[in-house]
Every structure is written in structure tokens, then in C-alpha cells.
Enzyme design. Structure first.
Site, PDB file in Angstrom:
ATOM      1  N   CYS A 442      66.248 -63.550 -29.851  1.00 43.22           N
ATOM      2  CA  CYS A 442      67.099 -62.363 -29.740  1.00 43.22           C
ATOM      3  C   CYS A 442      66.254 -61.106 -29.539  1.00 43.22           C
ATOM      4  O   CYS A 442      66.809 -60.023 -29.369  1.00 43.22           O
ATOM      5  CB  CYS A 442      67.982 -62.217 -30.973  1.00 43.22           C
ATOM      6  SG  CYS A 442      67.074 -62.051 -32.523  1.00 43.22           S
ATOM      7  N   GLU A 491      68.935 -61.574 -24.744  1.00 40.36           N
ATOM      8  CA  GLU A 491      68.331 -62.744 -25.354  1.00 40.36           C
ATOM      9  C   GLU A 491      67.669 -63.579 -24.265  1.00 40.36           C
ATOM     10  O   GLU A 491      68.098 -63.563 -23.108  1.00 40.36           O
ATOM     11  CB  GLU A 491      69.369 -63.585 -26.102  1.00 40.36           C
ATOM     12  CG  GLU A 491      69.873 -62.928 -27.364  1.00 40.36           C
ATOM     13  CD  GLU A 491      70.494 -63.914 -28.349  1.00 40.36           C
ATOM     14  OE1 GLU A 491      70.459 -65.135 -28.074  1.00 40.36           O
ATOM     15  OE2 GLU A 491      70.993 -63.458 -29.396  1.00 40.36           O
TER      16      GLU A 491
END
Length: 509
Positions: A442, A491
Site C-alpha cells: 500500500c 497500491e
């Protein structure tokens, strides 16, 4: 390749509302002022989406170019797969401050923080699902009516505080794309909640919201849903309990509005006793290969806010698993998953491996992962272990079982989905021992440190780290997932395979 089916890209509508209300909507603001946008967001303009995503993807390709190159041959580099989000109405979770204007009218508004204070008024929020926007509108209207009635002497006497707005400081929204999966409103208070008064008021509010949503147009009620969840994943009875629920939270207190079920068996006109409303929603994810999985997303626990991108991520991970299986000649492989959360990846990958052991530090998320496995009929071959991934990694490196009942040699593939800080030194050392590594990040900066090192170290907080995945492994697949349109965030996913014994780079699986 860019993956964003046309039917999942809501079109830009002439005259649609901006992301944030103009400053002129704020009390005493200058008339005609330009719309305010928080410094951490771009304006939600679907016309700019493709260019913004292309810029993100280009920046990431440049950042990871040394990792994607093959034997210094730029023409043979791994090409990132880029997965696009819908251009609007993609977020299933959002949170706002609730502010009351000074003065006689006491108008309520949703606010977002910027510059250290809740300074940006939100009138509509087209990044959120349409049903979330509708519930936002309905909720604010109902709360304002109650506040006005209390100020006018209604609801029990002049000057009496309105129980739903007294001490109210925030409203949180969580929804599934399908109306059958539910929507959850959490009212957060800075002062203790008077349960005896709050629960009846919240129950009436819940009934009002549910009735209003039933009358809403399909665009507000269910436009995001491409098809309803299969009944074996979400029953009609459970769906009826999930449609709308209202929760209240203050320090040390969590309350739920009560749900009055419909009359029971045929011919029995008496309703069942009311019960507290559910504290979760159920999201159904459909993958490109036709499989569907349902997930319980609990209030207050982490869940992916962009279900479309969650589908892309699972489809990509399953493609990696199939490629690994093919390279192994069809031989079954076992998976160690670290940071498994509520089992989002675990459920979808369970059928791709002979054994899966998934590790998660949060007991609440472990319970959710087990529940999601049961919901999807996965009863064998998967274990959920409540433990810190770092501790498990240290034990496995020392030759122990790490609380798993299995040693390191029992696993062929490792999947990591760490928090923004990336992998600690022990976990990175463990990951380097595997033939195949699946890494979902992330924060691309953390993946860059863990894979390529650098002045910032390898993400374990010690700095100057020398552990690098790129010393032993090659990236054979790389993906960009645009979970957060109109921000700088994205991401990324990387599939690593151990380098050949002769040191030559791996071009693919």
C-alpha cells in the site's frame, strides 16, 4: 495493460456536483468563492482521471525501473499491468466530522480536515458509492430536523437537547455495492451517550432511513451492483437485517439501533422481538474467471474501500498462483500468508494451494477471516494464526514452528501485504528464503526499500538496511492498482521468483 471495464466507469454527467461544496456555502463565506479541495486530494473530475492514472503509472515505472529491467536490457523489461478504478462512486467507506454552525440557525454540515481543522464543507462526495451519498443526505436532513425541533421546544420541552446531535462530532459510513449487502452509519460522540434515550431515537432514525432508501431511485439505491450476491453467500434473512443499521459510539460505549423484523411465518401477523442491528456489511467480489466470494466487513475494522480494485487485485494474485503452478509442473504448492487481515486474499487463494496458513496480529481480523472462510464454504486446508508476523518470522528463521505447527520447509510460496512501513528485517529475511514471493504494497516507497534497499533502509526503522529482495530474486510480474483516485497514492503488486543458479535474470514464470 489497463484494466477498467467500460461498464464500471461511470460517465461524467453534465451539471454533476463537485467533490466539495463551494466555500460560498459556508456561513459568512464570500459569495461566489471557488470550491475548496483538501490539500491531500485533487478535484474529483472524471475528465482528468486517465491522465492522472497515466502519470501515476509512469512515475512508478520510473521508480521501479532497476527492478523491472532484465540484464540491463530496457527492451526486455517487465511491463507493469495497470488496473484502473471507476472514475467516480468507488469508495465504500468514508468518514466526516459533523459541525454545527454558530448562530440561531445552527446548520449542520459534514466537514473534512485540512490545515489542522475541519475546514472543508462536503455537500456531495462523488468518490463514495451513490447509496452512501444518498444516506449522507438523508441522515443530515433527519439530524437537522431533530435539532430544529429541539430548539423550537419540540421533542419534550423548550430548550431540551436533541439526543442524536448532542455531543455528535463525526459520522462514519460503510456500505456494500449491493443494497442486499447493507449500509452502516456510525455516529461518534465526544460525550457519553444516554443509552435509554439514544437507542429509541436511533431506532426511529434507522426506520426512517430504511424507508427512504426503499423509495430511492435505482441510481441511489443499487446502481453500483452488477448482480445480487448469490443466496449461498448472503441469505435473504441476513440481507434483510443488513439493509440499514445505525450505531453510536462514545468513549467505552458502543450502541446499536434496534431492528424490528418483518412478521414471521405465513399467517402469523405478530412480528418477532426487536434485536440490535448488525455491525457489519457483506461485500461480494466477482473475479474475471467467474468465481465470486463474499466478505464480512465489520464496523471499525480495516477493509478495502474500493471493491473494484479488490477484485482486480485478487484476479491478479490468482493469475500469479496459476503461473507458479504451471512452472512447478502442476505440482501442488503450499502458501504462507503474512498480514492476512480479514482474509481478503486468503479466501480467494485457498483453492489455488494445497495448504494455506495465514497470520494476522489483530484478533478481531482473525475472527473475521475465519468467518469469511466459513461463509464461502472453505473448511479444510486453511489455518488462521493469531500472531505478529514479525514474531512468526523470527521463530521460523530459528528453525522453530513459529506457532504454526509447521517449519519453513513446509511452504513453497509466501504472500505479504504489510502496513505502510513495509517489512521488518526478520520478515524480509524470511521472505528471501522462499522460491516465490507475492508482495502487495500500500506504499510503493516501502516496496522499493524492501526490494532495492537505499539510504532509507529496508523499511524496518533501522535505516541503512542491506537486505534486498533484488539480490536473490527477480520481478516476473508487476502491477499498479489505483485504489485511491484523485490522490497521489496507489497500491502495487510484485511477483518475485528466485534467480537462476547461473545468476541470469528470470524473464517470466
Amino acid at each position: 495493460s489497463r484494466r477498467a471495464p467500460a461498464e464500471r466507469r461511470p460517465s461524467r454527467r453534465r451539471g454533476s456536483s463537485p467533490l466539495f461544496s463551494p466555500a460560498g456555502d459556508m456561513p459568512n463565506a464570500a459569495e461566489g468563492a471557488a470550491p475548496r479541495v483538501p490539500s491531500y486530494h485533487d478535484a474529483c473530475d472524471p475528465a482528468t482521471y486517465d491522465d492522472a492514472l497515466a502519470a501515476k503509472a509512469s512515475s512508478l515505472a520510473t521508480r521501479f525501473a532497476p527492478l523491472l529491467a532484465r540484464d540491463d536490457d530496457d527492451d526486455d523489461a517487465v511491463m507493469p499491468e495497470v488496473f484502473a478504478s471507476p472514475r467516480s462512486h468507488f469508495r465504500s467507506r468514508c468518514r466526516f466530522q459533523v459541525a454545527r454552525a454558530e448562530g440561531a440557525d445552527g446548520a449542520l454540515s459534514y466537514r473534512m480536515w485540512d490545515g489542522g481543522k475541519p475546514s472543508v464543507i462536503v455537500s456531495t462526495f462523488p468518490m463514495a458509492l451513490r447509496r452512501v451519498n444518498e444516506v449522507m443526505r438523508l441522515l443530515l436532513g433527519a439530524l437537522q430536523e431533530g435539532l430544529d425541533a429541539a430548539a423550537a421546544g419540540g421533542g419534550g420541552g423548550a430548550g431540551r437537547d436533541d439526543v442524536l446531535t448532542t455531543g455528535l462530532e463525526a459520522a462514519h459510513f460503510l456500505a456494500a455495492r449491493s443494497a442486499r449487502g447493507g449500509v452502516l452509519v456510525t455516529l461518534v460522540y465526544s460525550s457519553p451517550i444516554d443509552a435509554a434515550r439514544w437507542v429509541p431515537a436511533a431506532t426511529a432514525l434507522r426506520t426512517r432511513l430504511a424507508s427512504a432508501l426503499e423509495r430511492s431511485s435505482p441510481a441511489a439505491a443499487d446502481e453500483e451492483d452488477e448482480s445480487p450476491p448469490p443466496l449461498h453467500l448472503l441469505s435473504e434473512d441476513e440481507s434483510a437485517r443488513l439493509r440499514v443499521n445505525v450505531l453510536g459510539r462514545s468513549k467505552g460505549v458502543a450502541l446499536s439501533a434496534r431492528v424490528v423484523p418483518v412478521p414471521g411465518a405465513a399467517g402469523d401477523a405478530s412480528p418477532s422481538p426487536s434485536r440490535p442491528g448488525e455491525t457489519y456489511v457483506v461485500e461480494t467480489l466477482r473475479l474475471d474467471d467467474g468465481d465470486a466470494f463474499a466478505y464480512k466487513h465489520a464496523e471499525g475494522a480495516f477493509s478495502n474501500p474500493n471493491a473494484w480494485m479488490a477484485e482486480h487485485t485478487l484476479t491478479w494474485l490468482r493469475s500469479c498462483a496459476r503461473a507458479i503452478a504451471a512452472e512447478r509442473g502442476g505440482a501442488g504448492a503450499s502458501l504462507l500468508e503474512l498480514y492476512c487481515g480479514c482474509g481478503n486474499h486468503t479466501v480467494a487463494l485457498a483453492g489455488m494451494f494445497t495448504r494455506v496458513v495465514a497470520v494476522e496480529i489483530s484478533e478481531e481480523l482473525c475472527d473475521a477471516a475465519r468467518d469469511n472462510l466459513r461463509r464461502n464454504g472453505i473448511e479444510e486446508g486453511v489455518s488462521i494464526v493469531h500472531a505478529p508476523s514479525a514474531s512468526v518470522s523470527r521463530e521460523l528463521l530459528r528453525g522453530g514452528g513459529g506457532g504454526l505447527g509447521l517449519g519453513l520447509d513446509a511452504f513453497d510460496v509466501v504472500l505479504v501485504d504489510p502496513p505502510r512501513a513495509g517489512l521488518d528485517a526478520d520478515t524480509l529475511a524470511l521472505v528471501k528464503r522462499f522460491e516465490y514471493v507475492l508482495y502487495i504494497s500500500c506504499d510503493p516507497a516501502s516496496l522499493a526499500r524492501d526490494a532495492m534497499g537505499g539510504e532509507e533502509g529496508n523499511g524496518n526503522g533501522k535505516g541503512g538496511g542491506t537486505l534486498r529482495l533484488s539480490d536473490t530474486h527477480d520481478v516476473v510480474k508487476f502491477a499498479v492498482f489505483d485504489h485511491f483516485p484523485y490522490t497521489r497514492h496507489a497500491e502495487v503488486g510484485a511477483c518475485f521468483a528466485r534467480r537462476r543458479p547461473d545468476g541470469r535474470s528470470r524473464r517470466s514464470l
